[in-house]
Design a protein around this motif. Structure first.
Motif, PDB file in Angstrom:
ATOM      1  N   ILE A 197      -5.247  22.808 -19.606  1.00 44.56           N
ATOM      2  CA  ILE A 197      -5.058  21.474 -19.268  1.00 44.56           C
ATOM      3  C   ILE A 197      -5.334  21.365 -18.479  1.00 44.56           C
ATOM      4  O   ILE A 197      -5.712  21.913 -17.076  1.00 44.56           O
ATOM      5  CB  ILE A 197      -2.981  21.651 -19.603  1.00 44.56           C
ATOM      6  N   ARG A 198      -6.444  20.428 -17.961  1.00 42.50           N
ATOM      7  CA  ARG A 198      -6.579  19.245 -16.567  1.00 42.50           C
ATOM      8  C   ARG A 198      -5.702  18.963 -15.504  1.00 42.50           C
ATOM      9  O   ARG A 198      -5.242  17.909 -16.498  1.00 42.50           O
ATOM     10  CB  ARG A 198      -8.092  18.875 -16.546  1.00 42.50           C
ATOM     11  N   VAL A 199      -6.357  19.351 -14.583  1.00 43.34           N
ATOM     12  CA  VAL A 199      -4.894  18.824 -13.364  1.00 43.34           C
ATOM     13  C   VAL A 199      -5.842  17.643 -12.243  1.00 43.34           C
ATOM     14  O   VAL A 199      -6.428  17.591 -11.850  1.00 43.34           O
ATOM     15  CB  VAL A 199      -4.284  19.521 -12.113  1.00 43.34           C
ATOM     16  N   ALA A 200      -5.759  16.467 -12.757  1.00 41.17           N
ATOM     17  CA  ALA A 200      -6.273  15.468 -12.010  1.00 41.17           C
ATOM     18  C   ALA A 200      -5.198  14.746 -10.685  1.00 41.17           C
ATOM     19  O   ALA A 200      -3.910  14.872 -10.361  1.00 41.17           O
ATOM     20  CB  ALA A 200      -6.787  14.055 -12.704  1.00 41.17           C
ATOM     21  N   VAL A 201      -6.372  14.161  -9.779  1.00 44.14           N
ATOM     22  CA  VAL A 201      -5.036  13.305  -8.803  1.00 44.14           C
ATOM     23  C   VAL A 201      -5.969  12.516  -8.258  1.00 44.14           C
ATOM     24  O   VAL A 201      -6.590  11.662  -8.610  1.00 44.14           O
ATOM     25  CB  VAL A 201      -5.194  15.196  -7.549  1.00 44.14           C
ATOM     26  N   SER A 202      -5.217  10.746  -8.705  1.00 44.27           N
ATOM     27  CA  SER A 202      -5.654  10.150  -8.235  1.00 44.27           C
ATOM     28  C   SER A 202      -4.309   9.522  -7.205  1.00 44.27           C
ATOM     29  O   SER A 202      -3.043   9.435  -6.852  1.00 44.27           O
ATOM     30  CB  SER A 202      -5.222   8.985  -8.894  1.00 44.27           C
ATOM     31  N   THR A 203      -5.308   8.073  -6.434  1.00 43.13           N
ATOM     32  CA  THR A 203      -4.487   7.559  -5.557  1.00 43.13           C
ATOM     33  C   THR A 203      -4.231   6.356  -5.269  1.00 43.13           C
ATOM     34  O   THR A 203      -5.366   5.978  -5.178  1.00 43.13           O
ATOM     35  CB  THR A 203      -4.429   7.965  -3.978  1.00 43.13           C
ATOM     36  N   VAL A 204      -3.093   5.016  -5.142  1.00 41.78           N
ATOM     37  CA  VAL A 204      -2.767   4.419  -4.979  1.00 41.78           C
ATOM     38  C   VAL A 204      -2.627   3.304  -3.915  1.00 41.78           C
ATOM     39  O   VAL A 204      -2.078   4.021  -2.683  1.00 41.78           O
ATOM     40  CB  VAL A 204      -1.429   3.595  -5.752  1.00 41.78           C
ATOM     41  N   ILE A 205      -4.062   3.074  -2.816  1.00 42.66           N
ATOM     42  CA  ILE A 205      -4.273   3.045  -1.771  1.00 42.66           C
ATOM     43  C   ILE A 205      -3.944   1.679  -1.598  1.00 42.66           C
ATOM     44  O   ILE A 205      -4.626   1.203  -1.679  1.00 42.66           O
ATOM     45  CB  ILE A 205      -5.224   3.544  -0.497  1.00 42.66           C
ATOM     46  N   LEU A 206      -3.215   0.925  -0.545  1.00 44.91           N
ATOM     47  CA  LEU A 206      -2.566  -0.512  -0.666  1.00 44.91           C
ATOM     48  C   LEU A 206      -2.825  -1.083   0.712  1.00 44.91           C
ATOM     49  O   LEU A 206      -3.095   0.160   1.656  1.00 44.91           O
ATOM     50  CB  LEU A 206      -1.053  -0.487  -1.112  1.00 44.91           C
ATOM     51  N   THR A 207      -3.225  -2.208   1.235  1.00 45.07           N
ATOM     52  CA  THR A 207      -3.503  -2.377   2.685  1.00 45.07           C
ATOM     53  C   THR A 207      -3.537  -3.699   2.617  1.00 45.07           C
ATOM     54  O   THR A 207      -3.263  -4.770   1.375  1.00 45.07           O
ATOM     55  CB  THR A 207      -5.532  -2.214   3.020  1.00 45.07           C
ATOM     56  N   LEU A 208      -3.373  -4.224   4.042  1.00 48.26           N
ATOM     57  CA  LEU A 208      -2.500  -5.662   3.905  1.00 48.26           C
ATOM     58  C   LEU A 208      -4.599  -6.730   4.067  1.00 48.26           C
ATOM     59  O   LEU A 208      -5.118  -5.844   5.377  1.00 48.26           O
ATOM     60  CB  LEU A 208      -1.705  -6.203   4.770  1.00 48.26           C
ATOM     61  N   ARG A 209      -4.638  -7.372   2.884  1.00 46.20           N
ATOM     62  CA  ARG A 209      -6.059  -8.278   3.396  1.00 46.20           C
ATOM     63  C   ARG A 209      -5.571  -9.282   3.721  1.00 46.20           C
ATOM     64  O   ARG A 209      -4.887  -9.996   3.319  1.00 46.20           O
ATOM     65  CB  ARG A 209      -6.464  -7.818   2.050  1.00 46.20           C
ATOM     66  N   ARG A 210      -5.883 -10.018   5.157  1.00 45.98           N
ATOM     67  CA  ARG A 210      -6.717 -11.800   5.512  1.00 45.98           C
ATOM     68  C   ARG A 210      -7.616 -12.761   4.976  1.00 45.98           C
ATOM     69  O   ARG A 210      -8.048 -11.435   5.313  1.00 45.98           O
ATOM     70  CB  ARG A 210      -6.177 -11.536   6.793  1.00 45.98           C
ATOM     71  N   ASP A 211      -7.551 -13.083   4.651  1.00 44.94           N
ATOM     72  CA  ASP A 211      -7.947 -13.987   3.894  1.00 44.94           C
ATOM     73  C   ASP A 211      -8.720 -15.100   4.980  1.00 44.94           C
ATOM     74  O   ASP A 211      -9.728 -16.058   4.700  1.00 44.94           O
ATOM     75  CB  ASP A 211      -7.260 -15.316   3.154  1.00 44.94           C
ATOM     76  N   ASP A 212      -8.427 -15.145   6.011  1.00 44.94           N
ATOM     77  CA  ASP A 212      -9.032 -16.066   7.596  1.00 44.94           C
ATOM     78  C   ASP A 212      -8.814 -17.796   7.443  1.00 44.94           C
ATOM     79  O   ASP A 212      -9.784 -18.257   7.729  1.00 44.94           O
ATOM     80  CB  ASP A 212     -10.291 -15.665   7.853  1.00 44.94           C
ATOM     81  N   ASP A 213      -7.904 -17.579   6.486  1.00 44.86           N
ATOM     82  CA  ASP A 213      -8.088 -19.218   6.459  1.00 44.86           C
ATOM     83  C   ASP A 213      -6.486 -20.027   6.294  1.00 44.86           C
ATOM     84  O   ASP A 213      -6.331 -21.081   5.083  1.00 44.86           O
ATOM     85  CB  ASP A 213      -8.362 -19.943   4.443  1.00 44.86           C
ATOM     86  N   GLY A 214      -5.927 -18.625   7.103  1.00 39.13           N
ATOM     87  CA  GLY A 214      -4.530 -19.742   7.169  1.00 39.13           C
ATOM     88  C   GLY A 214      -3.260 -18.736   6.340  1.00 39.13           C
ATOM     89  O   GLY A 214      -2.084 -19.399   6.708  1.00 39.13           O
ATOM     90  N   GLU A 215      -3.992 -19.061   5.065  1.00 39.60           N
ATOM     91  CA  GLU A 215      -3.020 -17.708   4.417  1.00 39.60           C
ATOM     92  C   GLU A 215      -2.715 -17.125   4.696  1.00 39.60           C
ATOM     93  O   GLU A 215      -2.206 -16.203   5.564  1.00 39.60           O
ATOM     94  CB  GLU A 215      -3.765 -18.123   2.683  1.00 39.60           C
ATOM     95  N   PRO A 216      -1.119 -16.689   4.230  1.00 42.88           N
ATOM     96  CA  PRO A 216      -0.363 -15.588   5.267  1.00 42.88           C
ATOM     97  C   PRO A 216      -1.522 -14.227   3.641  1.00 42.88           C
ATOM     98  O   PRO A 216      -1.916 -14.389   2.747  1.00 42.88           O
ATOM     99  CB  PRO A 216       1.083 -15.593   4.230  1.00 42.88           C
ATOM    100  N   PRO A 217      -0.903 -12.823   4.807  1.00 44.18           N
ATOM    101  CA  PRO A 217      -2.264 -11.817   4.055  1.00 44.18           C
ATOM    102  C   PRO A 217      -1.148 -11.424   2.546  1.00 44.18           C
ATOM    103  O   PRO A 217      -0.050 -11.838   2.669  1.00 44.18           O
ATOM    104  CB  PRO A 217      -1.611 -10.949   5.329  1.00 44.18           C
ATOM    105  N   ARG A 218      -2.428 -11.039   1.779  1.00 45.21           N
ATOM    106  CA  ARG A 218      -1.744 -10.012   0.673  1.00 45.21           C
ATOM    107  C   ARG A 218      -2.149  -8.586   0.696  1.00 45.21           C
ATOM    108  O   ARG A 218      -2.965  -8.145   0.800  1.00 45.21           O
ATOM    109  CB  ARG A 218      -2.612 -10.782  -0.448  1.00 45.21           C
ATOM    110  N   ILE A 219      -1.387  -8.240  -0.357  1.00 44.58           N
ATOM    111  CA  ILE A 219      -1.419  -6.882  -0.869  1.00 44.58           C
ATOM    112  C   ILE A 219      -2.935  -6.293  -1.578  1.00 44.58           C
ATOM    113  O   ILE A 219      -3.014  -6.975  -2.379  1.00 44.58           O
ATOM    114  CB  ILE A 219      -0.566  -5.967  -0.888  1.00 44.58           C
ATOM    115  N   ALA A 220      -3.746  -5.292  -0.933  1.00 40.86           N
ATOM    116  CA  ALA A 220      -5.143  -5.146  -1.968  1.00 40.86           C
ATOM    117  C   ALA A 220      -5.143  -3.918  -1.748  1.00 40.86           C
ATOM    118  O   ALA A 220      -5.107  -2.975  -1.381  1.00 40.86           O
ATOM    119  CB  ALA A 220      -6.291  -5.958  -0.836  1.00 40.86           C
TER     120      ALA A 220
END
Lengths: 250, 250
Positions: B18-41
């Motif tokens: 049985i192999r053991v792997a490691v993964s990561t969900v890494i979230l940040t806030l991305r701003r679109d420079d168009d006045g829209e509120p930032p969104r999670i990316a």
DNA sequence: TCAAAAGTGTTGCATCTACACCCATGT
DNA sequence: ACATGGGTGTAGATGCAACACTTTTGA
């Protein structure tokens, strides 16, 4: 027994295999028959080999390559203690390099056991001929020093239970299908380790909409108390998007 | 990298490792420079081999036998994306038999990345000569179909973040050392996906006692906003008894 | 001077908490 | 009858949501 040849890519990362174990913290409410409120207790297994030989440890075992994690938790728990939980949820994966002489990643589950089934299941396990002297119940508040990092794991399981009891109906994992509000309140009091106002507790659980009154009463030395049961339409515990995933992979 | 052939003994319990792997969900806030509120990316990695070749997947890799789980998450994340998280916490261990053709147990972490470091870290990674075309940022709300069960894992990570933001200061994993209350509120709004009243939000975070006002202001097109920083005396997030355990095994 | 965001005040509603009080039963 | 736990009522405190209002800047 068959021999198969497999090709593996050896890199500097894989000098010895990493083994995967599964353990379970299974908690129940134990009543002392002396008028005291019930307390949280759990079964531990005496280790029969190194490391930590003769220390008490969480029930568990190795993950088989053809079973899911949750199945492995239920299986190893049953094999070592004879117990079948009423609630089972993953707690945490422990994988520090130094937690055991050989490299082991332990997937730890936490579970609840209905207090009315402890005796029956324990008796059945003893009758099955397995060594009962290597399983013993301890009060969670006064544990001895356990093998590995198991003391901290038990603390964490209790912390999770305290947390979860606030926003889900996990406390009912301790109770039989019908119960009085005093039974339920005692379970909450044992989990949270503080007294709750009976009047306010009643209103809170009634407002939660998870309880269905039956037309039966428990008669005792005082005014009979109504028996309730849980509304099956409400989930036992909220696990977010994972709940559906768990069911799918079962 | 060398290829070797090894012989394995098949028993009912251990037919293949049985192999053991490691993964990561890494979230940040991305701003679109168009006045829209930032969104999670979040960044995803294109798979270069079967199974699920060419599908997008979470960054990750195999656990080495001489590194702790959290170290492995940080290492594999950095190797595949060049990113170093400001917050890192275990999410869940996935081990269903059928989630991959070979038996893999994946310990998944979730992480936060300060929005002001995304560009710098990404640029450094590109400059290091690794294949940048196999890493791409996606908005969490509109992901394509990912490899394995990774869509559900991302959903679960976001659910955990939404939960945790209510009782801890994780939201600051998105922000630079000093920030305005509007910055912080935008982070909360992106996480919870709803607008918050600026007046009430201000009072809540002030009452929480986790913010220290600085004597600096951000000047823009309107009334300057005071910059705050976090009180280091307060823990970033409450992980119960595990917080100390994590530090010990690091 | 005006638009817009920063920041303050106030009110109403829901919830929690403490505790007084009545109810029903076994002894 | 009375002690005891079951169950209801209620007043004060607390917290939160809604929103009016004032302040301060750039344009």
């Amino acid at each position: 027994m068959t021999e198969v040849k497999v090709t593996v890519t050896r890199t500097e990362q894989h000098s010895e295999p990493i083994r995967v174990a599964v353990s379970t913290v299974i908690l129940t409410l134990r009543r002392d028959d002396d008028g005291e409120p019930p307390r949280i207790a759990l079964p531990l297994v005496r280790r029969t080999r190194a490391p930590h030989q003769d220390s008490w440890s969480l029930p568990g075992g190795w993950l088989r390559d053809d079973e899911n994690l949750e199945d492995a938790a239920a299986r190893t728990l049953h094999e070592t203690t004879g117990l079948s939980p009423s609630y089972l949820e993953q707690l945490y994966a422990f994988g520090a390099v130094d937690r055991s002489p050989s490299r082991v990643v332990s997937i730890v589950y936490w579970a609840l056991l209905r207090s009315d089934e402890v005796d029956a299941q324990s008796a059945a396990h003893m009758a099955s001929g397995l060594a009962p002297e290597n399983v013993q119940w301890f009060e969670a508040a006064t544990l001895p020093t356990l093998a590995f990092d198991h003391n901290q794991i038990v603390d964490y399981a209790q912390w999770r239970l305290r947390n979860k009891v606030g926003y889900s109906r996990v406390a009912h994992g301790f109770l039989p299908p019908t119960f009085t509000l005093a039974d339920l309140r005692e379970a909450y009091e044992a989990i949270l380790d503080r007294r709750l106002d009976p009047a306010n507790f009643r209103r809170q659980v009634e407002a939660s909409g998870t309880l269905l009154p039956t037309d039966q009463f428990r008669t005792g030395s005082h005014r009979p108390a109504r028996l309730y049961r849980y509304d099956d339409a409400v989930e036992l515990a909220d696990r977010g998007p994972l709940a559906t995933e768990e069911k799918r992979t079962r």
